[in-house]
Design an enzyme around this catalytic site. Sequence first.
Site, PDB file in Angstrom:
ATOM      1  N   THR A 214       5.627  -7.845   3.011  1.00 54.34           N
ATOM      2  CA  THR A 214       4.874  -8.018   4.445  1.00 54.34           C
ATOM      3  C   THR A 214       3.612  -7.426   4.186  1.00 54.34           C
ATOM      4  OG1 THR A 214       5.742  -5.953   5.495  1.00 54.34           O
ATOM      5  CG2 THR A 214       7.045  -7.893   5.486  1.00 54.34           C
ATOM      6  N   PRO A 289       0.243  -3.027   1.856  1.00 54.03           N
ATOM      7  CA  PRO A 289       1.380  -3.997   1.527  1.00 54.03           C
ATOM      8  C   PRO A 289       2.760  -3.314   2.045  1.00 54.03           C
ATOM      9  CG  PRO A 289      -0.151  -3.849  -0.337  1.00 54.03           C
ATOM     10  CD  PRO A 289      -0.414  -2.688   0.862  1.00 54.03           C
ATOM     11  N   GLU A 290       3.629  -3.847   2.554  1.00 55.85           N
ATOM     12  CA  GLU A 290       4.992  -3.248   2.835  1.00 55.85           C
ATOM     13  C   GLU A 290       5.989  -4.261   2.386  1.00 55.85           C
ATOM     14  OE1 GLU A 290       5.860  -0.561   4.659  1.00 55.85           O
ATOM     15  OE2 GLU A 290       4.016  -0.023   6.016  1.00 55.85           O
ATOM     16  N   THR A 291       6.679  -3.794   1.064  1.00 61.72           N
ATOM     17  CA  THR A 291       7.882  -4.517   0.590  1.00 61.72           C
ATOM     18  C   THR A 291       8.864  -4.311   1.381  1.00 61.72           C
ATOM     19  OG1 THR A 291       8.353  -2.961  -0.825  1.00 61.72           O
ATOM     20  CG2 THR A 291       7.009  -4.449  -1.881  1.00 61.72           C
TER      21      THR A 291
END
Length: 585
Positions: A214, A289-291
Amino acid sequence: MLTTLLLAALLSSGTPAQGKPDLKTPYEQGNGNQTATYEEAIEWYQKLDQAYDEVKMMPYGSTDVGRPLHLVVVSTGKDFDPASIREKNKRILFIQNGIHPGEPEGIDATMMLVRDYLQNKKLRQQLDNVVLAIIPVYNIGGALNRNSHTRTNQNGPEEYGFRGNARNLDLNRDFIKTDSRNAQTFHQIFREWDPDVFMDNHTSNGADYQHVMTLIATQHNKLNPSLASYLSGKMVPTLYEGMKQDKFPMVPYMNTVGETPDKGIIGFMESPRYATGYTALYNTIGFVPETHMLKPFKQRVQATYKLMENMIETVHRDADEIGKLRQQAKQETLTQQKFPLDWKLDTTKVDKIPFLGYQARYKPSEVSGLERLYYDRKSPYKTMLNYYDEFTPTVTVDKPVAYIIPQAWREVIERLKLNKVQMQQLKRDTTITLDTYYITDYKTSSRPYEGHYLHSDVQVKTKRMPRQFFQGDYVVYLNQESNRFLVETLEPQAVDSYFNWNFFDSMLMQKEYFSSYVFEDLAAEYLRKDPELRKQLEARKKQDPEFAKSARAQLDFVYKNTPHYEYTHQMYPVGRLMQDVKLPL
């Protein structure tokens, strides 16, 4: 001895002794579920520095744990001077890792990415007009505090660092208040390198869904309009399309309307306490960025690698455009007259975005016996999700010609200096007529937040008045790149103002009082001489029964309308000079 000297010479020249240097990362040497320790990451970058002339690893200031904060610069032109790099019209992409060391994908992915770009001729060409500036591990204290349990909701790696730093601060809430040495050093790096694009790699918490990656992009409503148009209309769509082609379709960060994503998601309005909220103050395009926490660590590392790869490709492609837009944004910031201080979501404006989710269901809890949420991975679905990403200003302020800051507020002055704010000092004591705020109302959190009892919902009234300033007090003109930073920190109604972070709390306390039995006769004398004050007192008694029952409250009302009441009580010390007048500077 000769062999050792020859090897050293080859390494220092940037030419590997036998083909490519052995730069396999700790992650690659493991089983796909391990991340480099802080020491391993630094040692690896030291080897990279020794192997390539195009890499320079520089220790900057200290951190709260006493270790230096390193910056690794990758410049294929072998130019490591940020001013010179900008003169050559190259873009600077700043990548930060390990601000939350329990979310370490960026640490490992960046190491592999840098090596691959240096060793792959096709990839290397994209660095002709892009310089990488990398913080290998930002929260060093947290990285040294390794464990296997504190990321309860996360699927690997086997060991990782801790969210809090050596002072138990969340460094992604510290970019304005700057309580940590880490943040102080970051400001030094950031203002010196002035990056065009910034990435701060993270792992998410929250709902379950199919997406591995995300993304939070700088909230477009608060970015300069020219940059915002490019960001939303060109850059973000390019990144989404690239990640889709790389088999990692993205979705915006899951800031959900309800408990699950079904009712839609809300764009993240990052205030300046956060990394990208801070960087936007200087017209830097920012990304977080957010994995997804529940995906295997190997997938999360791969997705982070691919997003950075797409980012480099995009910045390389649009290097000239990004440079021109940033210069335009900087010029417009110099002349901008109105600045928004707070925002609200506009729920009337909604987009539809593709979303790959899992069906949310409920069942009895084995712990409490009450209904609990779970996501059924056997029931994946694809839908178009409501996305609310438009915000409107709720508080706006006119830019003053200058702020005048008494030197007594040294903690504020120190933070302005860290941000390279241009300031001048008065050469002699002088009286200046200017606008001064009085704080009329505010709310304060009942529990500490990141070491502070944060204020909010600040209300002010403005009084134009002469004030005494002293030799050495600071005059800060708003004709500089730091204009927006200054407004966001020195206007008390701004979400992350220095007032809200408690730097001015001492002015909220009254210092002088009265004894009722002494002031009774004096108050009666004031009321006899001032019929209008008597009228106001009687009106207040009629309006407020509790006030009418309290002799002390009525005396205090009179007291505050006489010269005996200290004019400095709840007076915000920073003055706003609204006209350009000659000052003894």
